[in-house]
Design a protein around this motif. Structure first.
Motif, PDB file in Angstrom:
ATOM      1  N   THR A 112      -8.104   2.226  -5.975  1.00  8.59           N
ATOM      2  CA  THR A 112      -6.701   2.023  -5.688  1.00  8.59           C
ATOM      3  C   THR A 112      -6.494   2.894  -4.925  1.00  8.59           C
ATOM      4  O   THR A 112      -5.759   2.950  -4.205  1.00  8.59           O
ATOM      5  CB  THR A 112      -5.537   0.964  -5.773  1.00  8.59           C
ATOM      6  N   VAL A 113      -6.885   4.231  -5.563  1.00 10.80           N
ATOM      7  CA  VAL A 113      -6.351   5.573  -4.770  1.00 10.80           C
ATOM      8  C   VAL A 113      -8.107   6.294  -4.663  1.00 10.80           C
ATOM      9  O   VAL A 113      -8.705   6.136  -5.490  1.00 10.80           O
ATOM     10  CB  VAL A 113      -5.921   6.391  -6.211  1.00 10.80           C
ATOM     11  N   ASN A 133      -7.734  -3.757  -1.849  1.00  6.12           N
ATOM     12  CA  ASN A 133      -6.530  -2.930  -2.131  1.00  6.12           C
ATOM     13  C   ASN A 133      -6.207  -1.403  -2.490  1.00  6.12           C
ATOM     14  O   ASN A 133      -5.231  -1.636  -3.121  1.00  6.12           O
ATOM     15  CB  ASN A 133      -7.021  -3.857  -3.557  1.00  6.12           C
ATOM     16  N   THR A 135      -4.202   1.730  -2.257  1.00  4.22           N
ATOM     17  CA  THR A 135      -3.294   2.048  -1.806  1.00  4.22           C
ATOM     18  C   THR A 135      -2.536   3.870  -1.528  1.00  4.22           C
ATOM     19  O   THR A 135      -1.609   3.306  -0.805  1.00  4.22           O
ATOM     20  CB  THR A 135      -1.873   1.579  -3.203  1.00  4.22           C
ATOM     21  N   LYS A 136      -3.644   4.157  -1.637  1.00  2.00           N
ATOM     22  CA  LYS A 136      -2.772   5.814  -1.729  1.00  2.00           C
ATOM     23  C   LYS A 136      -4.431   6.291  -1.389  1.00  2.00           C
ATOM     24  O   LYS A 136      -5.247   5.836  -2.121  1.00  2.00           O
ATOM     25  CB  LYS A 136      -2.288   6.192  -2.996  1.00  2.00           C
ATOM     26  N   GLU A 155      -4.284  -2.425   5.724  1.00  2.00           N
ATOM     27  CA  GLU A 155      -2.472  -2.623   5.700  1.00  2.00           C
ATOM     28  C   GLU A 155      -2.210  -2.159   4.322  1.00  2.00           C
ATOM     29  O   GLU A 155      -0.716  -2.257   3.917  1.00  2.00           O
ATOM     30  CB  GLU A 155      -2.378  -4.500   6.095  1.00  2.00           C
ATOM     31  N   SER A 156      -2.523  -2.416   3.265  1.00  2.00           N
ATOM     32  CA  SER A 156      -2.162  -2.078   1.797  1.00  2.00           C
ATOM     33  C   SER A 156      -2.327  -0.777   1.451  1.00  2.00           C
ATOM     34  O   SER A 156      -1.047   0.178   0.839  1.00  2.00           O
ATOM     35  CB  SER A 156      -3.483  -2.828   0.434  1.00  2.00           C
ATOM     36  N   VAL A 157      -2.392   0.285   1.987  1.00  2.00           N
ATOM     37  CA  VAL A 157      -2.354   1.504   2.095  1.00  2.00           C
ATOM     38  C   VAL A 157      -0.698   2.300   2.144  1.00  2.00           C
ATOM     39  O   VAL A 157      -0.207   1.632   3.208  1.00  2.00           O
ATOM     40  CB  VAL A 157      -3.481   2.738   3.039  1.00  2.00           C
ATOM     41  N   THR A 158       0.254   2.542   1.548  1.00  2.94           N
ATOM     42  CA  THR A 158       1.437   2.927   2.085  1.00  2.94           C
ATOM     43  C   THR A 158       1.660   4.379   1.649  1.00  2.94           C
ATOM     44  O   THR A 158       2.534   5.049   1.863  1.00  2.94           O
ATOM     45  CB  THR A 158       2.044   1.913   0.752  1.00  2.94           C
ATOM     46  N   CYS A 160      -0.707   8.044   2.400  1.00  6.25           N
ATOM     47  CA  CYS A 160      -1.826   8.237   3.851  1.00  6.25           C
ATOM     48  C   CYS A 160      -1.031  10.166   3.694  1.00  6.25           C
ATOM     49  O   CYS A 160      -0.303  10.503   4.680  1.00  6.25           O
ATOM     50  CB  CYS A 160      -2.085   7.585   4.626  1.00  6.25           C
ATOM     51  N   GLN A 179       2.265   0.530   7.991  1.00  6.75           N
ATOM     52  CA  GLN A 179       3.188   0.983   7.777  1.00  6.75           C
ATOM     53  C   GLN A 179       4.320   2.273   7.430  1.00  6.75           C
ATOM     54  O   GLN A 179       2.972   2.679   8.316  1.00  6.75           O
ATOM     55  CB  GLN A 179       3.772   0.352   6.154  1.00  6.75           C
TER      56      GLN A 179
END
Length: 181
Positions: A112-113, A133, A135-136, A155-158, A160, A179
């Motif tokens: 996720t990261v 999945n 997110t970062k 798209e799941s990356v909030t 960056c 996003q």
């Protein structure tokens, strides 16, 4: 933990079976180390384990190795090939400065990261496949990866942070910058 630290005479080493980990900074600055055999029971490469081993060109990680700690291969400038198929955990700066690393990177599906500077300065990496999945993407994860021609950020990356990929990016994926990144 730093048994061979800066030993420039060491050229090869084989871990005996039964060894489950390599102590932190075990081979750091062993500039002439070119061959290492890891035991099939080893589960991780500890912090700075091979840091600045500039003669190391390839390494085969056994299936049992699933974790690469912070700076595990940092500044192994001659490292060209390494198998990452079974790696599920990465620390910061693991491959930072591995300028000759020639990979098509596929990160684990459950990641996720992406840690800070994971591949910073890896100019020979050709492509990166990011997990759905994710997110970062942390600071400078791909800074200086001028060989990357395509990357699709899901798209799941909030978050960056500071993506610096020098070179031409042929295609950004559908979710890229979707996003407030």
């Amino acid at each position: 933990g730093t048994l061979f630290d800066a030993n420039t005479s060491l050229r090869a080493f084989v871990f005996p079976e039964g060894i489950t980990y390599m102590p932190a900074y075990f081979f750091r600055n062993c500039s002439n180390l070119s061959s290492v055999g890891l035991s099939s029971t080893m589960t991780s490469i500890s912090a700075g384990g091979f840091q600045n081993c500039t003669s190391l060109t390839e390494i085969t990680l056994p299936e049992s190795v699933t974790k690469l700690d912070i700076m595990a291969f940092r500044d192994c400038a001659s490292l060209k090939t390494i198998n990452l198929d079974h790696i599920t955990q990465y620390g910061n700066l693991v491959f930072s400065g591995c300028t000759d690393l020639e990979l098509d990177v596929t990160l684990p599906a459950d990641m996720t990261v992406i840690p800070s500077s994971l591949f910073a300065g890896c100019a020979s990496i050709r492509s990166v496949t990011l997990p759905d999945n994710l997110t970062k993407i942390d600071h400078d994860a791909f800074n200086g990866c001028s060989g990357i021609t395509e990357i699709s950020i899901p798209e799941s990356v909030t978050v960056c942070r500071d993506i610096h990929i020098r070179g031409r990016i042929a295609r950004w994926g559908k979710g890229t910058f979707a996003q407030n990144i």
